[in-house]
Scaffold this motif. Structure first.
Motif, PDB file in Angstrom:
ATOM      1  N   GLU A   1       0.954  -1.159   0.060  1.00  0.00           N
ATOM      2  CA  GLU A   1      -0.078   0.007   0.002  1.00  0.00           C
ATOM      3  C   GLU A   1       0.817   1.307  -0.029  1.00  0.00           C
ATOM      4  N   ASN A   2       1.940   1.202   0.735  1.00  0.00           N
ATOM      5  CA  ASN A   2       2.832   2.384   0.868  1.00  0.00           C
ATOM      6  C   ASN A   2       3.530   2.706  -0.452  1.00  0.00           C
ATOM      7  N   PHE A   3       4.092   1.546  -1.186  1.00  0.00           N
ATOM      8  CA  PHE A   3       4.617   1.664  -2.579  1.00  0.00           C
ATOM      9  C   PHE A   3       3.643   2.209  -3.552  1.00  0.00           C
ATOM     10  N   CYS A   4       2.457   1.679  -3.517  1.00  0.00           N
ATOM     11  CA  CYS A   4       1.355   2.280  -4.437  1.00  0.00           C
ATOM     12  C   CYS A   4       1.113   3.616  -4.240  1.00  0.00           C
ATOM     13  N   SER A   5       0.943   3.957  -2.950  1.00  0.00           N
ATOM     14  CA  SER A   5       0.702   5.411  -2.696  1.00  0.00           C
ATOM     15  C   SER A   5       1.624   6.358  -2.890  1.00  0.00           C
ATOM     16  N   TYR A   6       2.974   6.071  -2.828  1.00  0.00           N
ATOM     17  CA  TYR A   6       4.062   6.725  -3.322  1.00  0.00           C
ATOM     18  C   TYR A   6       4.108   6.944  -4.929  1.00  0.00           C
ATOM     19  N   ILE A   7       3.841   5.977  -5.513  1.00  0.00           N
ATOM     20  CA  ILE A   7       4.043   6.166  -6.985  1.00  0.00           C
ATOM     21  C   ILE A   7       2.860   6.859  -7.261  1.00  0.00           C
ATOM     22  N   PHE A   8       1.572   6.803  -6.906  1.00  0.00           N
ATOM     23  CA  PHE A   8       0.367   7.711  -7.329  1.00  0.00           C
ATOM     24  C   PHE A   8       0.499   9.040  -6.914  1.00  0.00           C
ATOM     25  N   GLN A   9       1.157   9.296  -5.859  1.00  0.00           N
ATOM     26  CA  GLN A   9       1.351  10.681  -5.470  1.00  0.00           C
ATOM     27  C   GLN A   9       2.645  11.339  -6.075  1.00  0.00           C
ATOM     28  N   HIS A  10       3.711  10.531  -6.068  1.00  0.00           N
ATOM     29  CA  HIS A  10       5.000  11.173  -6.561  1.00  0.00           C
ATOM     30  C   HIS A  10       5.714  10.923  -8.017  1.00  0.00           C
ATOM     31  N   SER A  11       4.997  10.110  -8.804  1.00  0.00           N
ATOM     32  CA  SER A  11       5.413   9.936 -10.246  1.00  0.00           C
ATOM     33  C   SER A  11       5.050  11.030 -10.949  1.00  0.00           C
ATOM     34  N   ASN A  12       6.009  11.452 -11.671  1.00  0.00           N
ATOM     35  CA  ASN A  12       5.665  12.616 -12.588  1.00  0.00           C
ATOM     36  C   ASN A  12       5.041  12.347 -13.905  1.00  0.00           C
ATOM     37  N   VAL A  13       4.500  13.313 -14.507  1.00  0.00           N
ATOM     38  CA  VAL A  13       4.126  13.112 -15.912  1.00  0.00           C
ATOM     39  C   VAL A  13       5.703  12.957 -16.805  1.00  0.00           C
ATOM     40  N   LYS A  14       5.207  12.149 -17.688  1.00  0.00           N
ATOM     41  CA  LYS A  14       6.525  12.050 -18.652  1.00  0.00           C
ATOM     42  C   LYS A  14       6.663  13.217 -19.383  1.00  0.00           C
ATOM     43  N   THR A  15       7.881  13.577 -19.180  1.00  0.00           N
ATOM     44  CA  THR A  15       8.323  14.901 -20.083  1.00  0.00           C
ATOM     45  C   THR A  15       9.704  14.716 -20.684  1.00  0.00           C
ATOM     46  N   LEU A  16       9.798  15.403 -21.954  1.00  0.00           N
ATOM     47  CA  LEU A  16      11.110  15.510 -22.681  1.00  0.00           C
ATOM     48  C   LEU A  16      11.733  16.817 -22.264  1.00  0.00           C
ATOM     49  N   GLN A  17      13.229  16.768 -22.979  1.00  0.00           N
ATOM     50  CA  GLN A  17      13.868  17.908 -22.886  1.00  0.00           C
ATOM     51  C   GLN A  17      13.296  19.024 -23.213  1.00  0.00           C
ATOM     52  N   GLY A  18      13.162  20.354 -22.451  1.00  0.00           N
ATOM     53  CA  GLY A  18      12.417  21.387 -23.009  1.00  0.00           C
ATOM     54  C   GLY A  18      11.064  21.415 -22.158  1.00  0.00           C
ATOM     55  N   GLY A  19      10.857  20.460 -21.267  1.00  0.00           N
ATOM     56  CA  GLY A  19       9.420  20.715 -20.612  1.00  0.00           C
ATOM     57  C   GLY A  19       8.287  20.068 -21.434  1.00  0.00           C
ATOM     58  N   ILE A  20       8.707  19.405 -22.302  1.00  0.00           N
ATOM     59  CA  ILE A  20       7.608  19.052 -23.434  1.00  0.00           C
ATOM     60  C   ILE A  20       6.694  17.813 -23.041  1.00  0.00           C
ATOM     61  N   THR A  21       5.542  18.021 -22.602  1.00  0.00           N
ATOM     62  CA  THR A  21       4.741  17.144 -21.883  1.00  0.00           C
ATOM     63  C   THR A  21       4.355  16.129 -22.749  1.00  0.00           C
ATOM     64  N   VAL A  22       4.524  14.677 -22.538  1.00  0.00           N
ATOM     65  CA  VAL A  22       4.084  13.589 -23.245  1.00  0.00           C
ATOM     66  C   VAL A  22       2.753  12.914 -23.029  1.00  0.00           C
ATOM     67  N   ASN A  23       1.786  12.795 -24.185  1.00  0.00           N
ATOM     68  CA  ASN A  23       0.823  12.274 -24.114  1.00  0.00           C
ATOM     69  C   ASN A  23       0.727  11.102 -24.910  1.00  0.00           C
ATOM     70  N   GLY A  24      -0.492  10.234 -25.070  1.00  0.00           N
ATOM     71  CA  GLY A  24      -0.423   8.955 -25.738  1.00  0.00           C
ATOM     72  C   GLY A  24       0.275   8.840 -27.185  1.00  0.00           C
ATOM     73  N   PRO A  25      -0.138   9.980 -27.802  1.00  0.00           N
ATOM     74  CA  PRO A  25       0.416   9.828 -29.249  1.00  0.00           C
ATOM     75  C   PRO A  25       2.113  10.376 -29.458  1.00  0.00           C
ATOM     76  N   ARG A  26       2.359  11.131 -28.267  1.00  0.00           N
ATOM     77  CA  ARG A  26       3.856  11.355 -28.382  1.00  0.00           C
ATOM     78  C   ARG A  26       4.734   9.926 -27.649  1.00  0.00           C
ATOM     79  N   LEU A  27       4.013   9.355 -26.897  1.00  0.00           N
ATOM     80  CA  LEU A  27       4.561   8.272 -26.200  1.00  0.00           C
ATOM     81  C   LEU A  27       4.701   7.372 -27.491  1.00  0.00           C
ATOM     82  N   GLU A  28       3.649   7.080 -28.324  1.00  0.00           N
ATOM     83  CA  GLU A  28       3.570   5.859 -29.462  1.00  0.00           C
ATOM     84  C   GLU A  28       4.703   6.417 -30.295  1.00  0.00           C
TER      85      GLU A  28
END
Length: 593
Positions: free
Chosen positions: A265-292
């Motif tokens: 439970e502690n592991f899952c809680s940490y991942i949910f709270q602290h895992s960041n959105v995937k970004t690329l150099q320059g602060g580019i936010t990644v969505n599904g098509p970009r990850l594709e």
């Protein structure tokens, strides 16, 4: 509005068949439908260490990723499960479960390092799962991290003055989480209790000694410390009695060890709270098509024998995204123009004002969705396309005006033409009556609303077509002397010349307004581009400052631990980073003008 993707079970993202990596088309179709930002959590580790159990827990399910219950490795390649993020609205949690590293049945483990590297490149949180304790054996099994410098490039053509390739990793590598399963030791050091994070920090400490003697001990530790910006550790007790492990996914929490349930439970809680959105150099936010597109770019590089390059991946992604951004901007412009313009407009200025508003909005759409537009190639294309579309609207406006004016003239002047055909003006004084009737009908024409910009030109065109009729009526009017007729001819010529001069002046005015439009368009593009450049400059500064801070922190820790020579080696990287940071700060104000 984007809806949450529905995935009842994981699908294979990257197949590993007979030593060949292939991207699964079905998984790409799923990613292409996810327009929300993605938080990507990947897990790697030796086979049969229970990675899939943790990933199923993150998915909120008892089963999904294959657990298996024998010594055989069940997961092949990289499997993906996309679920709505449980703590971040309008985000998607993408879980990546990788095949077990070091599977003896594979015989050839050449792809293990690539699986490891892809998990690092694609994730925003990278989980390494191992059994027992973090000892030298566990470190030896993590040799894949030491091979990353031979597998991944940060830049396509590093300058000789730049920091070495590996020092760039910290700026785009994911957060690192080490999960230790079936942990049996007590978290105690020198008689005092320690946290799991302190346990990891102690385990990652390098050993002093001759370089050739301590190299294999220190290298994986050095890589983890220097490559990954943020590190976290979780330990797990054995979940239940060994005989029940085969049915682990079927067991209720009440049938598991309470400590294990709490740790998960502690592991899952940490991942949910602290895992960041995937970004690329320059602060580019990644969505599904970009990850594709990242998946396709990296796997294509690997299968072609090249090294996956972060910079190349971003540039390749930018080509696709910027091209699509141009089309979205043009679509917005077209839709807004059609919605706001009522043809024909009374003046060209009215149309151009609407164009300026729609153009500004279109540029905003492009700027928002575009990135890494080298030499403003795509923005220049957008500018050219917007100009062409504006010209098309202007032509349409002109055509609509001409069409309406001709219809009005035909309707308004039909009584005059009927009178001519009946010979109503073929009598003494008929020319005067003809002139008066023409004047009255012209006045009626002028009073009609929304004739558009061709009103005067179309009228003059019509009157010119009737000059022969007017001339015939004039010369047939016996009530006028020859001198009066000559005077009238001169008056008509003067009036025609005045109308032509007025038309020329109007044409020059339109030309000037179009030139003004081009200048305003240019200035609007420059204004928004400068704002974009300044935003990107600030993002770059923030990234460089973050990377420098991490390097300084690592150097400070090495000095504290007495590793002066290792700290000195870091100094060269730190100096190079400081130089680049200073150059980025000086660029302020040096924006396109």
């Amino acid at each position: 509005m984007a809806t949450d993707v529905q995935m009842p079970a994981p699908v294979c993202l990257i197949e590993n068949t007979e030593g060949e990596l292939r991207v699964n088309q079905k998984s790409l179709e799923i990613l292409s439908s996810i327009n929300k930002p993605v938080v990507v959590v990947a897990i790697v580790g030796l086979y049969r260490t229970g990675k899939s159990y943790l990933m199923n827990k993150l998915a909120g399910k008892k089963s999904g990723f294959s657990l298996g219950s024998t010594v055989q490795s069940h997961t092949k390649g990289i499997w993906m499960w996309c679920v709505p993020h449980p703590k971040k609205p309008n985000h998607t949690l993408v879980l990546l479960d990788t095949e077990g590293l070091g599977d003896v049945e594979k015989g050839d483990n050449k792809n293990d390092t690539w699986i490891f590297a892809l998990a690092v490149l694609l994730s925003s949180t990278f989980v390494y799962n191992s059994m027992g304790t973090i000892n030298q054996q566990a470190m030896d099994q993590l040799h894949y991290v030491t091979e990353l410098t031979d597998r991944i490039k940060s830049k396509s053509t590093p300058n000789k003055d730049e920091v070495e390739n590996s020092s760039e990793f910290v700026s785009f590598f994911p957060d690192f989480v080490w999960t230790v399963r079936d942990f049996t030791l007590e978290l105690v050091m020198n008689g005092k209790p320690i946290t799991s994070d302190e346990y990891l920090e102690i385990a990652l400490k390098p050993k002093k000694g001759k370089p050739e003697e301590v190299k294999m001990f220190n290298l994986p530790r050095q890589c983890i410390r220097q490559f990954f910006p943020k590190k976290k550790c979780f330990i797990f007790d054995q979940p239940t009695h060994r005989r029940k492990l085969a049915q682990l996914e079927k067991l209720h929490d009440s049938e598991l060890e309470p400590e294990f349930v709490e740790q998960v439970e502690n592991f899952c809680s940490y991942i949910f709270q602290h895992s960041n959105v995937k970004t690329l150099q320059g602060g580019i936010t990644v969505n599904g098509p970009r990850l594709e597109n990242l998946v396709l770019t990296y796997v294509e590089a690997i299968t072609s024998g090249d090294m996956p390059c972060m910079e190349n991946a971003v540039l390749a992604l930018a080509q696709i995204e910027n091209s699509a951004a141009v089309q979205r901007a043009l679509k917005h412009y077209e839709e807004m123009m059609k919605e706001r313009v009522q043809f024909p407009t009374d003046t060209l200025r009215e149309l151009l004002d609407i164009h300026a508003t729609c153009e500004r909005e279109a540029i905003e759409v492009f700027i928002k969705d575009s990135f890494k537009d080298v030499d403003q190639k795509f923005q220049k294309e957008l500018a050219n396309q917007l100009e062409a579309r504006c010209d098309a609207f202007c032509n349409q406006n002109q055509d609509e005006s001409t069409k309406r004016c001709r219809a009005l003239l035909q309707d308004i002047f039909s009584p005059l033409e009927e009178s001519v055909q009946k010979g109503a003006f073929s009598k003494p004084g008929g020319y005067g009556v003809f002139l008066q009737m023409t004047k009255d009908l012209k006045q009626k024409y002028y009073q009609q609303p929304r004739k558009g910009i061709q009103a005067e030109e179309t009228l003059q065109e019509y009157l010119k077509s009737k000059e022969d009729v007017a001339d015939a009526i004039l010369h047939a009017d016996q009530s006028l002397s020859a001198k009066e007729k000559d005077i009238e001819v001169e008056r008509v010529k003067a009036e025609a010349a005045e109308a032509a001069a007025k038309q020329l002046e109007e044409m020059q005015k339109k030309t000037q307004e179009m030139m003004d439009r081009n200048e305003k368009s240019y200035q609007e593009h420059i204004k928004q581009l400068n704002e974009k450049i300044e935003t990107e400059r600030k993002q770059l500064l923030a990234e460089q400052e973050r990377t420098l801070a991490l390097k300084l922190q690592e150097q400070k820790q090495l000095l504290k631990e007495g590793f002066n020579s290792e700290a000195q080696q870091l100094q060269n990287q730190i100096k190079a980073l400081e130089k680049r940071l200073n150059e980025s700060q000086k660029r302020r104000g040096c924006i396109i003008c």
